[in-house]
Scaffold this active site. Structure first.
Site, PDB file in Angstrom:
ATOM      1  N   ALA A  56     -22.640  55.368  89.518  1.00 52.09           N
ATOM      2  CA  ALA A  56     -22.633  55.877  90.896  1.00 52.09           C
ATOM      3  C   ALA A  56     -22.237  54.708  91.795  1.00 52.09           C
ATOM      4  O   ALA A  56     -22.793  53.618  91.684  1.00 52.09           O
ATOM      5  CB  ALA A  56     -24.009  56.407  91.267  1.00 52.09           C
ATOM      6  N   VAL A  82     -24.776  50.953  88.689  1.00 54.08           N
ATOM      7  CA  VAL A  82     -24.230  50.855  90.042  1.00 54.08           C
ATOM      8  C   VAL A  82     -22.784  50.360  89.972  1.00 54.08           C
ATOM      9  O   VAL A  82     -22.490  49.313  89.385  1.00 54.08           O
ATOM     10  CB  VAL A  82     -25.096  49.912  90.910  1.00 54.08           C
ATOM     11  CG1 VAL A  82     -24.462  49.721  92.279  1.00 54.08           C
ATOM     12  CG2 VAL A  82     -26.508  50.474  91.040  1.00 54.08           C
ATOM     13  N   LYS A  83     -21.921  51.153  90.583  1.00 53.66           N
ATOM     14  CA  LYS A  83     -20.486  50.820  90.556  1.00 53.66           C
ATOM     15  C   LYS A  83     -20.153  50.068  91.844  1.00 53.66           C
ATOM     16  O   LYS A  83     -20.458  50.531  92.948  1.00 53.66           O
ATOM     17  CB  LYS A  83     -19.694  52.123  90.490  1.00 53.66           C
ATOM     18  CG  LYS A  83     -18.426  52.064  89.682  1.00 53.66           C
ATOM     19  CD  LYS A  83     -17.871  53.479  89.546  1.00 53.66           C
ATOM     20  CE  LYS A  83     -16.571  53.487  88.790  1.00 53.66           C
ATOM     21  NZ  LYS A  83     -15.952  54.811  88.802  1.00 53.66           N
ATOM     22  N   ILE A  84     -19.528  48.921  91.685  1.00 50.50           N
ATOM     23  CA  ILE A  84     -19.200  48.075  92.836  1.00 50.50           C
ATOM     24  C   ILE A  84     -17.733  47.671  92.752  1.00 50.50           C
ATOM     25  O   ILE A  84     -17.279  47.220  91.703  1.00 50.50           O
ATOM     26  CB  ILE A  84     -20.103  46.814  92.860  1.00 50.50           C
ATOM     27  CG1 ILE A  84     -21.557  47.254  93.059  1.00 50.50           C
ATOM     28  CG2 ILE A  84     -19.660  45.821  93.924  1.00 50.50           C
ATOM     29  CD1 ILE A  84     -22.537  46.156  93.327  1.00 50.50           C
TER      30      ILE A  84
END
Ligand code: G3P
Length: 216
Positions: A56, A82-84
């Site tokens: 996400a 966590v997508k960054i």
């Protein structure tokens, strides 16, 4: 090689997970926006269906805000990754959140140096976008070859997650190159189930079987 679905659509995910070969899910803001409704609730539901890593993505662009948003996303479910995006601010956030034990998928990777920097910052995954490179007459799979080769020399523990997949041939080439994961739209996974020789062969097997039974 692990197989992820690149989708925010619960119907697609619920139809493919029972195959038993889906290892995780990737989403992005565009995919979740397409679904409408509460993105956090969708991510939570996906986590319950898949029970594997579910990426996400943060929409903040400043490192402090990315860190705060990343912590909130990680609270949705233990399966959330966590997508960054790969930016200067993103790298700082990756370093901080990885240090807290939050798994990070670095997205929008278009060069080997970006992948190397993300791995050094502690990212669990890097997501090179092969289709978008192909779209501009660059070789997306050459980038995968380079990143796999570089990561083989070191002990980063960062997995190569092939993203922006457009066709079954991207899956074949990713597997031949030893990529860790391929994330695919549902339609690409569906396409892998279509082979005329399988259909013709099965039809003949069943026909021969029925004929033999009738002859008895
Ligand atoms: O989720 C990231 C990536 O897979 C996006 O793919 O098709 O929008 O280039 P695409």
């Amino acid at each position: 090689m692990k197989l992820f679905i690149d989708s925010g659509n619960l119907h697609e995910i619920e139809s493919l997970v029972p195959l038993g070969i889906i290892d995780g899910i990737t989403t992005n803001p565009s995919l979740l926006a397409k679904e409408g409704g509460d993105a956090r609730a969708i991510v939570k539901r996906i986590c319950e269906v898949v029970k594997g890593p579910v990426s996400a993505e943060v929409v903040a662009t400043e490192s402090g805000a990315m860190i705060a948003e990343g912590r909130e996303l990680a609270k949705i479910d233990d399966h959330v990754v966590v997508k960054i995006p790969f930016t200067r601010e993103g790298i700082k956030a990756i370093k901080a959140l990885s240090g807290e034990g939050i798994r990070i998928n670095t997205t929008l990777i278009f060069s080997a140096t970006q992948a190397l920097f993300a791995a050094k910052a502690g990212a669990a995954y890097v997501s090179p976008f092969v289709g978008r490179l192909d779209d501009i007459a660059s070789d997306g799979m050459l980038l995968i070859e380079q990143i796999v080769e570089i990561f083989d020399h070191y002990e980063f523990g960062t997995e190569v997650l092939v993203a922006s997949v457009r066709s079954p041939m991207h899956i074949v080439t990713a597997a031949r190159m030893g990529a860790d994961i391929c994330t695919c739209p549902a339609k690409v996974i569906d396409a892998c189930f279509n082979h005329p020789l399988t259909d013709i062969g099965l039809e003949k097997f069943l026909k021969d079987w029925e004929q033999a039974k009738r002859g008895k």
